[in-house]
Write an enzyme that holds these catalytic residues in place. Structure first.
Site, PDB file in Angstrom:
ATOM      1  N   SER A 145      -5.971  -7.608   4.001  1.00 46.64           N
ATOM      2  CA  SER A 145      -6.487  -6.270   3.695  1.00 46.64           C
ATOM      3  C   SER A 145      -7.474  -5.857   4.772  1.00 46.64           C
ATOM      4  O   SER A 145      -8.450  -6.579   5.012  1.00 46.64           O
ATOM      5  CB  SER A 145      -7.226  -6.271   2.360  1.00 46.64           C
ATOM      6  OG  SER A 145      -6.377  -6.667   1.326  1.00 46.64           O
ATOM      7  N   ARG A 196     -16.069  -8.832  -2.746  1.00 44.92           N
ATOM      8  CA  ARG A 196     -15.914  -9.019  -1.298  1.00 44.92           C
ATOM      9  C   ARG A 196     -17.244  -9.015  -0.523  1.00 44.92           C
ATOM     10  O   ARG A 196     -17.308  -8.589   0.619  1.00 44.92           O
ATOM     11  CB  ARG A 196     -15.013  -7.929  -0.710  1.00 44.92           C
ATOM     12  CG  ARG A 196     -13.561  -8.061  -1.071  1.00 44.92           C
ATOM     13  CD  ARG A 196     -12.983  -9.385  -0.584  1.00 44.92           C
ATOM     14  NE  ARG A 196     -11.548  -9.312  -0.509  1.00 44.92           N
ATOM     15  CZ  ARG A 196     -10.736  -9.541  -1.535  1.00 44.92           C
ATOM     16  NH1 ARG A 196     -11.236  -9.882  -2.708  1.00 44.92           N
ATOM     17  NH2 ARG A 196      -9.431  -9.440  -1.383  1.00 44.92           N
ATOM     18  N   GLU A 227     -13.002  -4.139   5.526  1.00 47.56           N
ATOM     19  CA  GLU A 227     -13.302  -5.441   4.935  1.00 47.56           C
ATOM     20  C   GLU A 227     -13.438  -6.483   6.044  1.00 47.56           C
ATOM     21  O   GLU A 227     -14.072  -7.515   5.901  1.00 47.56           O
ATOM     22  CB  GLU A 227     -12.142  -5.822   4.009  1.00 47.56           C
ATOM     23  CG  GLU A 227     -12.438  -6.991   3.117  1.00 47.56           C
ATOM     24  CD  GLU A 227     -11.188  -7.719   2.686  1.00 47.56           C
ATOM     25  OE1 GLU A 227     -10.748  -8.629   3.415  1.00 47.56           O
ATOM     26  OE2 GLU A 227     -10.677  -7.384   1.613  1.00 47.56           O
TER      27      GLU A 227
HETATM   28  N1  EPU Z   1      -0.482   0.210  -3.798  1.00 51.94           N
HETATM   29  C1  EPU Z   1       0.355   1.222  -3.357  1.00 51.94           C
HETATM   30  N2  EPU Z   1       0.828   1.155  -2.081  1.00 51.94           N
HETATM   31  C2  EPU Z   1       0.523   0.123  -1.247  1.00 51.94           C
HETATM   32  C3  EPU Z   1      -0.330  -0.907  -1.695  1.00 51.94           C
HETATM   33  C4  EPU Z   1      -0.818  -0.849  -2.978  1.00 51.94           C
HETATM   34  O1  EPU Z   1       0.665   2.158  -4.084  1.00 51.94           O
HETATM   35  O2  EPU Z   1       0.997   0.135  -0.124  1.00 51.94           O
HETATM   36  C5  EPU Z   1      -0.952   0.233  -5.200  1.00 51.94           C
HETATM   37  C6  EPU Z   1      -0.254  -0.852  -5.994  1.00 51.94           C
HETATM   38  O3  EPU Z   1       0.942  -0.412  -6.539  1.00 51.94           O
HETATM   39  C7  EPU Z   1      -1.265  -1.181  -7.054  1.00 51.94           C
HETATM   40  C8  EPU Z   1      -2.601  -0.936  -6.342  1.00 51.94           C
HETATM   41  O4  EPU Z   1      -2.326  -0.107  -5.228  1.00 51.94           O
HETATM   42  O5  EPU Z   1      -1.173  -0.284  -8.130  1.00 51.94           O
HETATM   43  C9  EPU Z   1      -3.268  -2.233  -5.899  1.00 51.94           C
HETATM   44  O6  EPU Z   1      -2.414  -2.935  -5.016  1.00 51.94           O
HETATM   45  P1  EPU Z   1      -2.252  -4.534  -5.067  1.00 51.94           P
HETATM   46  O7  EPU Z   1      -2.091  -4.993  -6.460  1.00 51.94           O
HETATM   47  O8  EPU Z   1      -1.230  -4.907  -4.071  1.00 51.94           O
HETATM   48  O9  EPU Z   1      -3.657  -5.096  -4.617  1.00 51.94           O
HETATM   49  P2  EPU Z   1      -4.669  -4.554  -3.566  1.00 51.94           P
HETATM   50  O10 EPU Z   1      -5.797  -3.903  -4.259  1.00 51.94           O
HETATM   51  O11 EPU Z   1      -3.917  -3.763  -2.567  1.00 51.94           O
HETATM   52  C10 EPU Z   1      -6.163  -6.711  -3.498  1.00 51.94           C
HETATM   53  C11 EPU Z   1      -6.846  -7.540  -2.448  1.00 51.94           C
HETATM   54  C12 EPU Z   1      -5.860  -8.506  -1.788  1.00 51.94           C
HETATM   55  C13 EPU Z   1      -5.300  -9.380  -2.870  1.00 51.94           C
HETATM   56  C14 EPU Z   1      -4.594  -8.485  -3.921  1.00 51.94           C
HETATM   57  C15 EPU Z   1      -4.051  -9.257  -5.080  1.00 51.94           C
HETATM   58  C16 EPU Z   1      -8.647  -6.151  -1.643  1.00 51.94           C
HETATM   59  C17 EPU Z   1      -9.171  -5.323  -0.530  1.00 51.94           C
HETATM   60  N3  EPU Z   1      -7.446  -6.679  -1.459  1.00 51.94           N
HETATM   61  O12 EPU Z   1      -5.204  -5.896  -2.838  1.00 51.94           O
HETATM   62  O13 EPU Z   1      -6.581  -9.308  -0.871  1.00 51.94           O
HETATM   63  O14 EPU Z   1      -4.394 -10.333  -2.348  1.00 51.94           O
HETATM   64  O15 EPU Z   1      -5.548  -7.542  -4.444  1.00 51.94           O
HETATM   65  O16 EPU Z   1      -5.074  -9.696  -5.905  1.00 51.94           O
HETATM   66  O17 EPU Z   1      -9.337  -6.341  -2.642  1.00 51.94           O
HETATM   67  C18 EPU Z   1      -7.190  -9.671   1.422  1.00 51.94           C
HETATM   68  O18 EPU Z   1      -8.358  -9.565   1.076  1.00 51.94           O
HETATM   69  O19 EPU Z   1      -6.875  -9.910   2.622  1.00 51.94           O
HETATM   70  C19 EPU Z   1      -6.137  -9.513   0.426  1.00 51.94           C
HETATM   71  C20 EPU Z   1      -4.866  -9.536   0.769  1.00 51.94           C
END
Ligand code: EPU
Length: 337
Positions: free
Chosen positions: A236, A164, A333
């Site tokens: 995010s 990022r 972010e």
């Molecule tokens: N989780 C929770 N509760 C929540 C959200 C997430 O427990 O409310 C846990 C999930 O169960 C999982 C972990 O946290 O074990 C990661 O969550 P997720 O796979 O949804 O991905 P993320 O890390 O929350 C990142 C990106 C997203 C992208 C997704 C999918 C960042 C800051 N965000 O989210 O990017 O779509 O992975 O690859 O890296 C964006 O940048 O606007 C964005 C949406």
């Protein structure tokens, strides 16, 4: 052609739907337009770039000029073996670029389907999702240097891409305007299905074709992330924090179900900010006209009529709780202006 409008409301230019104004909104389509603006002294006063407005939080009126890219052409510039190069102007909507690649049998962008914003913004924070990131397919970034008033092409190895971030968010911030991005895609299938439940979804859509992967990613995003037209948000809000391995393993001992990812940097691991926020009980919680989204705790939403300050208050309350409970600092972010 340069198109200037004065005293414009930015409500439709930012996905948080914050109702602020800028002194001047200035559309441009080419390097020549930027030369003209440079000659007119624009870069000596306050300026910025707004494209899709999907990663920006306005905390007040913008006293200056916001440049808005309008160039929307996609041109195939070469084909060598299975490598296909595309020159894509900054004003192309990112998802239209992904659709173009899928329609032309080009692999590399499909996991990044349905990310909001324009192509010109994609290198800045090296957008990423579902095991892929823009840097994987960027060959170079065409810019206009506001210091010298000339075209400056940055080869990918000089872009300092990592999670990022890039040189455009750091040392070149405020020094260049991105005018186009050159991508290199592959005509040979190379599906990346390692992330979460992507593989299962793709299988249920008939196997790993470009279209099935694009559709699966789109469906997952639609299920988790609110549509800005319905609920103002910027995806995010926080980055996933990168911490020293020692800190990560202490936390893992205390919270065995805590997700932990490699950071790509020796000695450091990446935590899931969404999980940390969720564990603090913030998922779905409201604060005034704002809330933490009920399906993804990383996303802060405008319930209607919120100001940028209201969103910042929510972000501060969330960060404070995460810091108190886990000792981990969250970093935004989203660009705060
Ligand atoms: N989780 C929770 N509760 C929540 C959200 C997430 O427990 O409310 C846990 C999930 O169960 C999982 C972990 O946290 O074990 C990661 O969550 P997720 O796979 O949804 O991905 P993320 O890390 O929350 C990142 C990106 C997203 C992208 C997704 C999918 C960042 C800051 N965000 O989210 O990017 O779509 O992975 O690859 O890296 C964006 O940048 O606007 C964005 C949406």
């Amino acid at each position: 052609m340069v198109e200037k409008r004065f005293g414009v409301s930015l409500k439709d230019y930012n996905t948080f739907g914050i109702d602020v104004r800028c002194d001047c909104l200035c559309g441009f389509s080419s390097i020549d337009d930027l030369r003209e603006l440079h000659a007119g002294g624009l870069f000596g006063s306050r300026w910025g770039v707004i494209s899709g407005g999907s990663n920006i939080l306005f905390t007040g009126d913008y006293r200056g000029t916001l440049l808005h890219p309008r160039g929307d052409r996609i041109t195939e510039t070469s084909r060598e073996g299975d490598r296909v190069r595309l020159h894509v102007e900054a004003g192309v909507v990112w998802n239209d670029f992904v659709d173009y690649c899928v329609a032309h049998g080009l692999w590399g962008a499909e996991n990044l389907a349905y990310i909001p914003g324009y192509v010109g913004a994609s290198p800045v924070q090296n957008i990423g999702a579902y095991g892929a990131e823009a840097a994987d397919i960027i060959e170079s970034v065409e810019t206009f240097s506001t210091d010298t008033g000339t075209r400056l092409v940055m080869a990918r190895e000089h872009c300092a891409f990592s999670y990022r971030t890039s040189v455009f968010k750091t040392v070149l911030r405020g020094k260049v305007v991105i005018t186009a991005v050159d991508f290199v895609l592959s005509a040979t299938p190379s599906p990346k299905l390692g992330y979460g439940d992507l593989r299962d979804r793709v299988v249920s859509l008939g196997g790993p074709s470009l279209g099935a992967i694009r559709d699966a990613v789109t469906a997952i995003r639609k299920a988790k992330l609110p549509e800005p037209a319905e609920l103002g948000n910027a995806g995010s809000f926080f980055k996933n924090p990168v911490v020293e391995d020692a800190v990560a393993s202490e936390l893992k001992k205390e919270y065995p179900d805590m997700p932990l990812y490699p950071s790509g940097q020796a000695g450091y691991s990446k935590l899931a900010a969404g999980w940390l926020i969720d564990r603090c009980g913030w998922k779905g919680r409201r604060l005034g006209p704002t809330a933490v989204h009920d399906r993804q705790a990383l996303v802060l939403v405008n319930l209607g009529g919120a100001s940028g300050r209201d969103i910042l208050d929510l972000a501060a309350a969330v960060s404070r709780d995460v810091e108190e409970r886990f000792g981990v600092a969250l970093e935004s972010e989203v660009n705060i202006l």
